[in-house]
Structures are given as C-alpha cells and as structure tokens.
Motif scaffolding. Structure first.
Motif, PDB file in Angstrom:
ATOM      1  N   ASP A 528       0.740  -1.281   0.091  1.00  0.00           N
ATOM      2  CA  ASP A 528       0.009   0.060  -0.480  1.00  0.00           C
ATOM      3  C   ASP A 528       1.504   1.015  -0.152  1.00  0.00           C
ATOM      4  O   ASP A 528       1.921   1.713   0.515  1.00  0.00           O
ATOM      5  N   LEU A 529       0.405   2.319  -0.974  1.00  0.00           N
ATOM      6  CA  LEU A 529       1.127   3.613  -0.748  1.00  0.00           C
ATOM      7  C   LEU A 529       1.098   4.400   0.336  1.00  0.00           C
ATOM      8  O   LEU A 529      -0.362   4.631   1.027  1.00  0.00           O
ATOM      9  N   THR A 530       2.209   5.042   0.728  1.00  0.00           N
ATOM     10  CA  THR A 530       1.195   5.689   1.673  1.00  0.00           C
ATOM     11  C   THR A 530       1.192   7.238   1.294  1.00  0.00           C
ATOM     12  O   THR A 530       1.308   8.079   0.535  1.00  0.00           O
ATOM     13  N   PRO A 531       0.469   7.832   1.871  1.00  0.00           N
ATOM     14  CA  PRO A 531       0.121   9.648   1.287  1.00  0.00           C
ATOM     15  C   PRO A 531       0.946  10.117   1.218  1.00  0.00           C
ATOM     16  O   PRO A 531       1.416  11.108   0.277  1.00  0.00           O
ATOM     17  N   GLU A 532       2.429  10.373   1.456  1.00  0.00           N
ATOM     18  CA  GLU A 532       3.924  11.015   1.585  1.00  0.00           C
ATOM     19  C   GLU A 532       4.161  10.830  -0.228  1.00  0.00           C
ATOM     20  O   GLU A 532       5.048  11.812  -0.578  1.00  0.00           O
ATOM     21  N   SER A 533       3.521   9.865  -0.657  1.00  0.00           N
ATOM     22  CA  SER A 533       4.369   9.346  -2.587  1.00  0.00           C
ATOM     23  C   SER A 533       3.617   9.899  -3.703  1.00  0.00           C
ATOM     24  O   SER A 533       4.141   9.940  -4.073  1.00  0.00           O
ATOM     25  N   THR A 534       1.864  10.733  -2.927  1.00  0.00           N
ATOM     26  CA  THR A 534       1.644  10.992  -3.907  1.00  0.00           C
ATOM     27  C   THR A 534       2.194  12.379  -4.502  1.00  0.00           C
ATOM     28  O   THR A 534       2.210  12.617  -5.419  1.00  0.00           O
ATOM     29  N   GLU A 535       2.996  13.021  -4.031  1.00  0.00           N
ATOM     30  CA  GLU A 535       3.962  14.553  -4.409  1.00  0.00           C
ATOM     31  C   GLU A 535       4.395  13.537  -5.918  1.00  0.00           C
ATOM     32  O   GLU A 535       4.656  14.122  -6.949  1.00  0.00           O
ATOM     33  N   SER A 536       5.519  12.918  -5.382  1.00  0.00           N
ATOM     34  CA  SER A 536       6.704  12.008  -6.133  1.00  0.00           C
ATOM     35  C   SER A 536       5.662  11.515  -7.669  1.00  0.00           C
ATOM     36  O   SER A 536       5.924  11.587  -8.760  1.00  0.00           O
ATOM     37  N   LEU A 537       4.381  10.575  -7.157  1.00  0.00           N
ATOM     38  CA  LEU A 537       3.592  10.059  -8.052  1.00  0.00           C
ATOM     39  C   LEU A 537       3.132  10.910  -9.106  1.00  0.00           C
ATOM     40  O   LEU A 537       3.131  10.869 -10.295  1.00  0.00           O
ATOM     41  N   ASP A 538       2.602  12.448  -8.725  1.00  0.00           N
ATOM     42  CA  ASP A 538       1.883  13.062  -9.336  1.00  0.00           C
ATOM     43  C   ASP A 538       3.077  13.546 -10.294  1.00  0.00           C
ATOM     44  O   ASP A 538       2.681  13.864 -11.441  1.00  0.00           O
ATOM     45  N   ARG A 539       4.480  13.725 -10.351  1.00  0.00           N
ATOM     46  CA  ARG A 539       5.312  14.370 -11.010  1.00  0.00           C
ATOM     47  C   ARG A 539       5.526  13.527 -12.256  1.00  0.00           C
ATOM     48  O   ARG A 539       6.270  13.546 -12.479  1.00  0.00           O
ATOM     49  N   LEU A 540       5.687  11.482 -12.017  1.00  0.00           N
ATOM     50  CA  LEU A 540       5.601  10.662 -12.625  1.00  0.00           C
ATOM     51  C   LEU A 540       4.844  10.884 -13.668  1.00  0.00           C
ATOM     52  O   LEU A 540       4.484  10.600 -14.688  1.00  0.00           O
ATOM     53  N   VAL A 541       3.378  11.274 -13.259  1.00  0.00           N
ATOM     54  CA  VAL A 541       2.323  11.034 -14.275  1.00  0.00           C
ATOM     55  C   VAL A 541       2.816  12.008 -14.789  1.00  0.00           C
ATOM     56  O   VAL A 541       2.137  12.756 -16.254  1.00  0.00           O
ATOM     57  N   LYS A 542       2.921  13.471 -14.917  1.00  0.00           N
ATOM     58  CA  LYS A 542       2.822  14.720 -15.425  1.00  0.00           C
ATOM     59  C   LYS A 542       4.677  14.643 -16.320  1.00  0.00           C
ATOM     60  O   LYS A 542       3.838  15.140 -17.541  1.00  0.00           O
ATOM     61  N   LEU A 543       5.180  13.793 -16.212  1.00  0.00           N
ATOM     62  CA  LEU A 543       5.906  13.154 -17.341  1.00  0.00           C
ATOM     63  C   LEU A 543       5.257  12.872 -18.470  1.00  0.00           C
ATOM     64  O   LEU A 543       5.736  13.142 -19.116  1.00  0.00           O
ATOM     65  N   LEU A 544       4.900  12.101 -17.836  1.00  0.00           N
ATOM     66  CA  LEU A 544       4.139  10.691 -19.306  1.00  0.00           C
ATOM     67  C   LEU A 544       3.397  11.459 -20.037  1.00  0.00           C
ATOM     68  O   LEU A 544       2.696  11.566 -20.871  1.00  0.00           O
ATOM     69  N   GLU A 545       2.758  12.411 -19.210  1.00  0.00           N
ATOM     70  CA  GLU A 545       2.220  13.663 -19.904  1.00  0.00           C
ATOM     71  C   GLU A 545       2.282  14.004 -21.055  1.00  0.00           C
ATOM     72  O   GLU A 545       2.486  14.542 -21.760  1.00  0.00           O
ATOM     73  N   GLU A 546       3.573  14.355 -20.658  1.00  0.00           N
ATOM     74  CA  GLU A 546       4.652  15.565 -21.743  1.00  0.00           C
ATOM     75  C   GLU A 546       5.290  14.348 -22.904  1.00  0.00           C
ATOM     76  O   GLU A 546       5.861  15.405 -23.546  1.00  0.00           O
ATOM     77  N   ASN A 547       5.914  13.378 -21.837  1.00  0.00           N
ATOM     78  CA  ASN A 547       5.898  12.674 -22.999  1.00  0.00           C
ATOM     79  C   ASN A 547       4.753  11.244 -23.714  1.00  0.00           C
ATOM     80  O   ASN A 547       5.312  10.695 -23.355  1.00  0.00           O
ATOM     81  N   PRO A 548       3.937  11.795 -23.934  1.00  0.00           N
ATOM     82  CA  PRO A 548       2.700  10.232 -24.884  1.00  0.00           C
ATOM     83  C   PRO A 548       2.919   9.686 -25.487  1.00  0.00           C
ATOM     84  O   PRO A 548       2.425   8.427 -25.555  1.00  0.00           O
ATOM     85  N   ASN A 549       4.703   9.736 -26.303  1.00  0.00           N
ATOM     86  CA  ASN A 549       4.663   8.548 -26.946  1.00  0.00           C
ATOM     87  C   ASN A 549       5.606   7.367 -26.177  1.00  0.00           C
ATOM     88  O   ASN A 549       6.951   6.703 -26.927  1.00  0.00           O
ATOM     89  N   VAL A 550       5.910   7.207 -24.839  1.00  0.00           N
ATOM     90  CA  VAL A 550       6.982   6.778 -24.569  1.00  0.00           C
ATOM     91  C   VAL A 550       5.998   5.287 -23.422  1.00  0.00           C
ATOM     92  O   VAL A 550       4.335   5.860 -22.596  1.00  0.00           O
ATOM     93  N   THR A 551       6.482   4.421 -23.561  1.00  0.00           N
ATOM     94  CA  THR A 551       5.670   3.644 -22.673  1.00  0.00           C
ATOM     95  C   THR A 551       7.381   2.897 -21.743  1.00  0.00           C
ATOM     96  O   THR A 551       8.267   3.156 -22.196  1.00  0.00           O
ATOM     97  N   ILE A 552       6.966   2.579 -20.248  1.00  0.00           N
ATOM     98  CA  ILE A 552       8.187   1.998 -19.431  1.00  0.00           C
ATOM     99  C   ILE A 552       7.377   1.075 -18.582  1.00  0.00           C
ATOM    100  O   ILE A 552       6.721   0.441 -18.745  1.00  0.00           O
ATOM    101  N   GLU A 553       8.399   0.378 -18.253  1.00  0.00           N
ATOM    102  CA  GLU A 553       8.275  -0.494 -17.603  1.00  0.00           C
ATOM    103  C   GLU A 553       8.960   0.201 -15.517  1.00  0.00           C
ATOM    104  O   GLU A 553       9.768   0.925 -15.881  1.00  0.00           O
ATOM    105  N   LEU A 554       7.665  -0.510 -15.437  1.00  0.00           N
ATOM    106  CA  LEU A 554       7.814   0.570 -13.362  1.00  0.00           C
ATOM    107  C   LEU A 554       7.750  -0.767 -12.326  1.00  0.00           C
ATOM    108  O   LEU A 554       7.851  -1.532 -12.536  1.00  0.00           O
ATOM    109  N   SER A 555       9.573  -0.430 -11.617  1.00  0.00           N
ATOM    110  CA  SER A 555      10.382  -2.233 -11.289  1.00  0.00           C
ATOM    111  C   SER A 555      10.281  -1.492  -9.955  1.00  0.00           C
ATOM    112  O   SER A 555      10.356   0.143  -9.426  1.00  0.00           O
TER     113      SER A 555
END
Length: 680
Positions: A528-555
C-alpha cells in the motif's frame, strides 16, 4: 657680386627643396596605396615642409593628403591643422571643408565645425553627411546639458599605455573580458605602418575570488599572431569565437578578414578563415552573432552598400553560410557604420559617424518593431562624446557592461570604460540536468509565450540559460536533450518595480538507463502506498503526459533481507500499486509494465551519489557481500538505497503507428509529437 651669389644660392635651395618634396610625395603615395596611413602622413608632411611657399597649389595638395591620413588614424589635431593649411592654399576640393568640419566636431569645437559645414553645404546643399553633421553640432550641447540615465566610469585596471578597445564579456558568470590591445606585450616587434604603433592582439582579463577585475594578459591560444587581431565575438553557446585579422603585405593593400576558432577544453583551436563571399578585394570585420545564433552581422565595404563601411548580415546554417545582405536604411548611412553588438533581448548596438551625433563615432541602439522595421536612436551623452565611442558589451541581460572611447585623449588612443543604466529586468534562469546526474550542456529549451514568443534556447556549459521575460505573458518551457525525456514548465509573472530572476529546474529522465522515482513510500511490509508518495507520483504522471509516445517499465526493488521468494512477490505487488495509481490518474494501461525484481538487481552507484555518500564510489554495486563489509550505519544507508522504485523507457513510438505499421496522421502533422525525442 654678393647679391648675385645670394640669389644663386636661394635658387639652388628652391630647386633641391622641390626635388626632395617630390621624392617624399612619391614615398607617401606608395605607403598610401597599401593603407599605411601613418607612414604616408609622415612623408606628405615632409613634402609639405619642403615645398616652396610660392608653389601654393602643391602645398595645398600635400597638406590635404597629409590631413586625409591623419583623419584615418585619429590624429585629430594634426588633421585639423593640415586641412586648414589646405584651405589656406585654396585647395580646390570642396570636401576639405566637410572633413575639416568633421574633425573640428570630433575635437568638440562645434562653433567652428558649424561654420565649415555651412560653407560646404553652399557647394553641395543635399549632402547627407554635412546635414547630419550640422544637426549634430546643434544637438550635442543640448545633450550635454541634459544627460541620460547612463553612468560611465574609467576603468584604469583594464587599460594600458597604448590603445585598448572592443571589450567583450564572456563566461557563464561574465567573469572574463576579452579586449583588443596594442600594449607592448603583444606579439611581434615591428610597428604598424598604418597606425605607427604595434599590431593589436586579443588579451583576456579575469576576476579574482573577490569579484575584482585583474589586469588583461596574454592567453594560451593560436588566435594571436604577428598580424593585427581584434574585435571578437562569441556564439551564444560560447563554443565558437569570431574575430577580425588584418594581414600585411609590403606590396598590396591589407583587407580585413573574419576568422573563427573553436573552444576545446580551456583553449581556443587554431583559427580558420571564414569565407563570407568570393570577393577578395573587400574588407570583412567586426563580427557579431545574433542572440538566437542564426545570423552573423559584420562590417564591410563591399559593393552594394550605402557608402563607406556598412553593416551586413549572413545566415548561419548547419550547411554553412547563406547569402550576405545589407541592413540598409535606417541603420546604414553614407558614412561608416561599425562595431555591431547585441543585447540578449535582440537590441542591436553599433557605432556610426554618418548619423547625427556628437562627433566621431557615436553609439546607437536599433530596435525592431512588430513589422521587422528598425528604429535607430542615438545613446546621447554621457555614452557619447565628441570623440569616438564604440564597441559595447553587456553583462547578460543587464544594461551594464563596458565600451571603448578615445574621448579626452590627445593621441586619439582608445580606452575601456564601464557603463550602467538603471533597468528593471524580469528574467528566468533555468537548469537542464539529468535526473540523479549532472548538467546537460547539449540541452535545448523551447520557450513559447502567448504574446507570440517562440524561441529555441541553447544552454551554457553548466546546463543553464538566462532569458528575459515580460509581465502578464504566459510562457511554456520545454526542456529537451537527445537521449532524454522532455520536461515542461510553465511561468507567468506580474509587473515588478525591481529586477527579479525566477528559477526553473529541468531534471530530464534518461531514455537508456533506469531512473529513480524518489520519495515513493509503502506501508511497512505491505504494497500500500503512503500519502507521502502522492507528490512524487504526480510528477511522474506529469512526465508521462509531457511524453505521450513513451512506454515504461515500472520496477520495485527490495534489500537483501528477507526470503527471496517473498521479496519478489512483495516488490511485484508494490510495482503494481504504482501502476494502478498512474492508471487512475489518466495514463493508459498499455503504456505501463509493472515488474518486481526483489533483491535480484542491487543498485549501481552513479557519480552524483558519491557526493552525498563519500564512502561510495562510482559503479559500486550494492550486493549483500559488498554491504556486509561496511560499518553498520553505512550498511543501513546502502539497504535504503536498494529499496527503491524506478522506471526505464521501453519505447518512444507509442501511438505513432496503426496496427498495420503505418504512421498515423497525428504523427505526420506533429500535433502529438512536436519536440519529442526519437527512438534511439
């Protein structure tokens, strides 16, 4: 008998004097033919002194020739005296009055200059140079009574005992100053036949640890030679130097030429001539590169100009130089336009003796309006004086820096002065660097504003850029670098009464290496993710939105403690938790591949991390055996580094092709992929 002998002696003296005078004229003409004005002036002066007073026509002609040479080498007082001698002996060329007026104006004698401009205009009433000179004589005293907001100051530490001019600020912090100088330490031993002093070289002044300027010195480079070098400039990225070189030939005129040198480590490469046109009988000098790096501005006397020396420009492309074009009116005039330079905001500064001014070369500012038309303005007093004022350089965006002038120097030698004008500047400073790494000097930042701004900004060697911005304009900045994902920032500021700099960070994720997702936390021994993770994961969402032609492996990764099979399962569930968060926030599921590696891929240390943890070294691999050899406190640090969430790029072509492998229409129009990195 005494009277007869005396008359014969005088006649013999006049004959020998006349012969000697002709010899000096011949030598003067030879020097003049190859542009050696100093040597030519000396010969014409001797010829004048040896010409009998009765030969008024010859004395007038020789005085005029000497005056012309003195004018060209800034010996103003001697030029005035020689022109006045030409007038005294009724030299028939009416331009004598024009040049005499110009020299008197340059000497600050506006009253006498006015008289001679008027005398010349009686013969040539439509002459632009005379009309502008007369206007300058009227305006100059008024400008001195009401000075502008500029302040100017002598800089003794930057000046030597000879001429110093054309200062150019350089370096990421503008802490280096290149100047052109003829001080005794320059290369070569011969004195120039053109000026009577040594040939010029480029010297370098630097700041000490307290920010104070040190005296200019020679620098290690092949840029300087026994010839004349000077009036340099640099490309916006600081990697290319353009400068002027004048070679010498005892039999032919000297034509200035522009050379280039490239920056390699801390030195400049061997200079190479830059062929601007095929014309080998024209001069090319005083280079200046536009702030966007697309144009090289320069000075030339080649055919097609408006008279004298003109400002020209030529496009710089990846395939070489384009065709040269004259800047035309209102910048160029029938006089000389020289020493172009730019402020980063696109303002063009240059010097001219053809526009209305205070005397000699005056400094002017040219700004383009929305239609591309240039508007030219004299900088007035105290930036300008009766003497020559030219060669400005700016400290970044600020309206301060240095320029050169020969004001108040009886020898006509140039010296460096500093200047500053109060200015409110809003700017943005950005840093382009690799996530978990160092600066990216090859980065490019695209800057777009809703006022029509559309710029491509190269970064400096430290990965930074500085750009002026306007209030109430919404800007979008896209940081890019080959081999890295894009990153976008937005900025809009209000009006300010004081200068202010805004800072943006462009941490780019590598396409080829795993990228740490910092500050992702899970509940103890759970997925389970803690609430402290939200800010960092939101930045990852933004990064993927800015690079819409990218697929990633999340490890997800664990440390070595615990059962291998259990760790593998836990890390898989944690990776899936992050992927589920991304999907819930709008990222397509087929762009994400969750993988749990457990403890099977211990972290490999990058150089940047060794700055934070000095006990680690670049390329250390945090295996169990490596960690167990460390002290207990260092073991815990390494275990924490192994417990991490990362992503790596799998593809950069997502959504570009249909099921048949055909490029989609959106990709062809560039609507979805503009400025996106291509697959390596």
């Amino acid at each position: 008998m005494k009277k007869i002998l005396w008359t014969g002696a005088v006649a013999l003296l006049l004959i020998t004097s006349g012969c000697g005078a002709d010899k000096f004229v011949k030598k003067g003409d030879q020097h003049l033919a190859i542009g050696e004005y100093f040597e030519a002036a000396a010969q014409y002066r001797k010829a004048y002194m040896h010409t009998p007073i009765k030969e008024r026509d010859k004395r007038g002609e020789r005085a005029f020739k000497a005056a012309e040479c003195y004018r060209k080498i800034n010996y103003t007082a001697r030029a005035i005296g020689s022109y006045m001698n030409a007038v005294r002996y009724h030299y028939p060329d009416s331009t004598t009055y024009l040049y005499l007026a110009q020299m008197q104006q340059k000497n600050g004698d506006y009253k006498k200059a006015t008289e001679n401009y008027k005398l010349y205009l009686e013969k040539d009433p439509d002459n632009v140079l005379a009309r502008n000179g007369l206007e300058g004589c009227v305006m100059a005293p008024r400008w001195k009574e009401i000075p502008t907001d500029y302040s100017v100051k002598k800089e003794p530490v930057l000046n030597g005992r000879r001429t110093d001019y054309s200062p150019v600020l350089y370096g990421d912090e503008w802490d280096q100053l290149y100047i052109t100088t003829t001080r005794p330490q320059t290369k070569g031993d011969e004195l120039s036949g053109i000026t009577g002093i040594k040939n010029s070289d480029l010297f370098l002044a630097e700041k000490d640890e307290k920010g104070k300027w040190l005296q200019p010195k020679e620098f290690e480079s092949e840029v300087n030679s026994n010839y004349d070098e000077g009036a340099c400039c640099f490309s916006p990225d600081g990697k290319t130097m353009y400068f002027t070189r004048c070679t010498s030939d005892p039999e032919y005129p000297r034509y200035a030429q522009i050379f280039t040198a490239s920056r390699s480590d801390a030195t400049w490469s061997s200079p190479q001539p830059l062929e601007i046109t095929k014309d080998t009988l024209s001069s090319y000098a005083h280079p200046a590169v536009s702030p966007d790096g697309n144009w090289l501005y320069f000075v030339s006397d080649m055919p097609g100009g408006l008279g004298g020396l003109d400002l020209w420009r030529i496009r710089i492309t990846s395939d070489g130089l384009g065709g040269a074009e004259n800047l035309g009116e209102p910048i160029n005039s029938p006089g000389d336009e020289m020493f172009p330079t730019f402020r980063p905001n696109g303002e063009l500064y240059f010097s001219s003796n053809g526009h209305p001014g205070m005397g000699g070369l005056d400094l002017f500012c040219a700004k383009q309006d929305s239609t591309g038309k240039w508007n030219v303005e004299n900088l007035k007093y105290p930036m300008n004086s009766a003497g020559d004022d030219f060669g400005m350089t700016f400290e970044g965006l600020h309206n301060r820096g240095f320029f050169s002038t020969n004001r108040n120097d009886a020898r006509g030698w140039d010296h460096i002065m500093s200047f500053e004008k109060p200015d409110v500047i809003l700017s943005v400073k950005g840093w382009v660097y690799e996530k978990d790494g160092y600066e990216l000097p090859d980065g490019i930042v695209y800057m777009v504003g809703n006022d029509g701004t559309n710029l491509k900004l190269s970064v400096r060697s430290d990965g930074s850029f500085v750009q002026e911005i306007k209030p109430h304009v919404k800007y979008i900045f896209l940081g890019t670098c080959n081999g890295f994902l894009n990153h976008k920032e937005e900025l809009q500021v209000d009006t300010s009464r004081v200068s202010k700099e805004y800072v943006l960070q462009f941490a780019l994720a590598s396409i080829t290496a795993p990228v740490l997702v910092e500050n992702v936390f899970y509940e103890f021994d759970k997925a389970d993710l803690t609430p402290e993770s939200t800010e960092s994961l939101d930045r990852l969402v933004k990064l993927l939105e800015e690079n819409p032609n990218v697929t990633i492996e999340l490890s997800s990764h664990c440390d070595y403690r615990g059962n291998d099979q259990y760790n593998m399962g836990l890390s898989q569930r944690r990776a899936e938790s992050v992927v589920n968060y991304l999907i819930a926030h709008g990222i397509a599921k087929d762009r994400l591949s969750p993988v749990g590696y457990g403890e099977s891929k211990p972290k490999v240390i990058k150089k940047k991390l060794t700055e934070k943890y000095p006990f680690l070294h670049e390329n250390d691999t945090l295996t169990e055996s490596f960690i167990l050899k460390l002290p207990e406190d260092q073991q815990e640090i390494c275990n924490a580094l192994n417990r991490r969430t990362e992503f790596k790029v799998l593809r950069t072509t997502y959504g570009l092709f249909d099921e048949m492998g055909n490029l989609l229409k959106e990709a062809l129009t560039g609507k979805e992929t503009e400025n996106q990195p291509t697959e390596e």
